[in-house]
Enzyme design. Structure first.
Site, PDB file in Angstrom:
ATOM      1  CG  ASP A  83      -1.817  -1.250   1.212  1.00 15.76           C
ATOM      2  OD1 ASP A  83      -2.322  -1.607   0.146  1.00 15.76           O
ATOM      3  OD2 ASP A  83      -1.940  -1.883   2.275  1.00 15.76           O
ATOM      4  CG  HIS A 114      -1.699  -2.085  -7.438  1.00 14.02           C
ATOM      5  ND1 HIS A 114      -0.917  -2.649  -8.415  1.00 14.02           N
ATOM      6  CD2 HIS A 114      -1.088  -2.357  -6.267  1.00 14.02           C
ATOM      7  CE1 HIS A 114       0.123  -3.240  -7.847  1.00 14.02           C
ATOM      8  NE2 HIS A 114       0.044  -3.083  -6.558  1.00 14.02           N
TER       9      HIS A 114
HETATM   10  P1  IMP Z   1      -2.283 -12.809   2.709  1.00 15.78           P
HETATM   11  O1  IMP Z   1      -1.375 -12.262   1.662  1.00 15.78           O
HETATM   12  O2  IMP Z   1      -3.744 -12.647   2.356  1.00 15.78           O
HETATM   13  O3  IMP Z   1      -1.942 -14.204   3.100  1.00 15.78           O
HETATM   14  O4  IMP Z   1      -2.106 -11.925   4.025  1.00 15.78           O
HETATM   15  C1  IMP Z   1      -0.898 -11.937   4.784  1.00 15.78           C
HETATM   16  C2  IMP Z   1      -0.571 -10.566   5.300  1.00 15.78           C
HETATM   17  O5  IMP Z   1      -0.184  -9.734   4.216  1.00 15.78           O
HETATM   18  C3  IMP Z   1      -1.739  -9.836   5.972  1.00 15.78           C
HETATM   19  O6  IMP Z   1      -1.235  -9.004   7.007  1.00 15.78           O
HETATM   20  C4  IMP Z   1      -2.291  -8.960   4.859  1.00 15.78           C
HETATM   21  O7  IMP Z   1      -2.983  -7.846   5.344  1.00 15.78           O
HETATM   22  C5  IMP Z   1      -1.002  -8.565   4.191  1.00 15.78           C
HETATM   23  N1  IMP Z   1      -1.156  -8.188   2.771  1.00 15.78           N
HETATM   24  C6  IMP Z   1      -1.260  -9.009   1.715  1.00 15.78           C
HETATM   25  N2  IMP Z   1      -1.321  -8.307   0.584  1.00 15.78           N
HETATM   26  C7  IMP Z   1      -1.234  -7.015   0.922  1.00 15.78           C
HETATM   27  C8  IMP Z   1      -1.198  -5.797   0.166  1.00 15.78           C
HETATM   28  O8  IMP Z   1      -1.239  -5.760  -1.058  1.00 15.78           O
HETATM   29  N3  IMP Z   1      -1.102  -4.650   0.904  1.00 15.78           N
HETATM   30  C9  IMP Z   1      -1.013  -4.661   2.245  1.00 15.78           C
HETATM   31  N4  IMP Z   1      -1.025  -5.766   2.971  1.00 15.78           N
HETATM   32  C10 IMP Z   1      -1.136  -6.932   2.320  1.00 15.78           C
HETATM   33 MG    MG Z   2      -2.838  -2.235  -1.828  1.00 13.99          MG
END
Ligand code: IMP
Ligand code: MG
Length: 431
Positions: free
Chosen positions: A13, A41
């Site tokens: 982010d 995005h």
């Molecule tokens: P997962 O990728 O859904 O397995 O989540 C694992 C961790 O990564 C969690 O804390 C999510 O919030 C974080 N996360 C995954 N993708 C993003 C992203 O694109 N932006 C921010 N946090 C992310």
């Molecule tokens: Mg994002």
């Protein structure tokens, strides 16, 4: 330079979407190489807001080739939804311009079910995943039971593998996770539709990229998430299940290491994270709330409020070292307007010792105290500025300090959400 990778230097982010969209204007091919629809995005183009999860941001520019590489995990239903939405809004008109690696793994409904059931059982120690099945899909890839788009070419064999997987996953869901099983028959029917809809996009994207690079085309690799969510170099286990840095370009897009000219790190003027895990420079209280609202810091994938913190140069140096960054694109500087003083985390303190790198033993990150340097803020509206010279002196000072402490030169500065609200100091494709 001809081949550029954009990577996040914090917990995702950072505003990569906007920078990728801006750079895409100069690129011929735009490539996703890791992650799945856990990424989101947000882009604002001509006042219109778009949220892209799987399709590369190049899709908002006519005539660009968009590639989803082998290193991604793709929820086919989500991808179809995204394609439909883009088409409805007059983008992605030419199907030949979207290429999906047949080696990419498919995220199945049972992956989502497992992800959610596990998180629910973890309660307070949950990772805070997006719940989109990303971790379980990568697990299956590594344990060699994953289903790839390639498998769709022989649907009878695909159906057999799928049914075998569903039997195993249902046992796990029912007996271990005490969750509802999924229906194999339903998934088979869904995948029949997926096959009809997505087969046209499948191809050998590694060969496509080698040919594009050999022909002198410009290729932009679009990273998802950020270094601190990297499975190896992030805040494990509070991470995502893929490598999110520039090193993932090679495995995840099938491109040789020597073919990448440059890495642009994207960093936000302050820090955010969603989900659990350590966050040394996290701030609490009213200021965090102000920044959350001013910066619209609510997850674009899940809508969750993001945790907010000061800029952390210990993490910035970690990200710069791992990625060999050529330059930094710092986003959302405008969100800091009106905050005085501003703080930058320059090092950590732990048991009387000062650390300028993450202390060895990553669990210590939970315990460190940030050491801050204070800088004066500014009050002027900076959203219309298009050069560093137009910025208030204290904004320039803040930027210089971030760049100096991170050890990376500044290439771009974002001063608003729109594509054009950007100070471009140096565009890597024109460098
Ligand atoms: P997962 O990728 O859904 O397995 O989540 C694992 C961790 O990564 C969690 O804390 C999510 O919030 C974080 N996360 C995954 N993708 C993003 C992203 O694109 N932006 C921010 N946090 C992310
Ligand atoms: Mg994002």
């Amino acid at each position: 330079m001809k081949t550029v990778a954009v990577v996040g230097s914090q917990w995702g982010d950072e505003g990569k979407g906007k920078i990728v969209d801006l750079l895409a204007a100069d690129a011929d091919v735009i490539v996703r190489f890791q992650g799945g629809n856990n990424a989101a995005h947000t882009l604002v183009v001509n006042g219109e807001k778009f949220i892209l999860r799987l399709v590369p941001a190049g899709a908002l520019h006519a005539g660009k080739v968009c590639v989803i590489g082998n290193g991604t995990v793709v929820d086919p239903i989500a991808l179809i939804g995204e394609i439909d939405e883009l088409k409805r809004r007059n983008h992605l008109k030419d199907d030949g311009l979207l290429r999906l690696s047949y080696d990419a793994h498919m995220v199945m409904p049972y992956h989502r079910a497992i992800d959610r059931a596990r998180e629910a059982r973890l309660g307070k120690s949950a990772i805070g995943t997006t719940g989109f099945g990303i971790g379980p899909a990568y697990e299956d890839k590594m344990s060699r039971m994953g289903l790839r788009f390639d498998d769709l070419s022989n649907f009878a064999a695909f159906k057999e593998k799928l049914e075998r997987n569903v039997r195993e996953k249902n046992l796990y869901l029912k007996l271990v996770l005490k969750a509802k099983p999924v229906s194999a028959a339903e998934i088979v029917e869904q995948m029949r539709k997926v096959r009809t809809r997505l087969t046209r996009y499948l191809g050998d994207t590694s060969v496509l990229l080698a040919e594009a690079i050999a022909a002198g085309q410009r290729v932009l690799f679009e990273g998802a998430h950020g270094v601190m969510l990297d499975i190896d170099h992030g805040t494990y286990p509070y991470v995502t299940s893929s490598n999110c840095g520039a090193s993932a370009v090679f495995g995840g897009a099938g491109v040789a290491p020597g073919k990448l000219d440059c890495v642009l790190g994207i960093t936000k003027a302050y820090t955010t994270r969603v989900g659990g895990g350590p966050f040394p420079s996290e701030m609490k209280g009213k200021l965090a709330e102000t920044l959350r609202v001013e910066g619209d810091e609510f997850g674009s994938a899940t809508g969750r409020p993001r945790r907010i913190g000061w800029y952390d140069t210990v993490l910035a140096r970690h990200a710069a070292r791992l990625n060999g960054m050529w330059g930094l694109a710092l986003t959302k500087l405008d969100v800091l307007t009106g905050i005085d003083p501003l703080k930058i985390c320059v090092a950590y303190e732990l048991r009387g010792r000062r650390y300028s790198e993450i202390p060895p033993g990553r669990h210590l990150l939970e315990k460190v105290k940030p050491i801050y340097e204070e800088l004066p803020g500014w009050r002027e509206d900076i959203t219309q500025t298009r050069s560093l010279a137009e910025l208030p002196a204290s904004a320039r000072r803040y930027l210089n300090r971030v760049s100096e402490l991170s050890g990376v030169k500044l290439a771009m500065v974002g001063v608003g959400a729109a594509r054009e609200a950007t100070i471009v100091i140096e565009n890597p494709f024109r460098a």
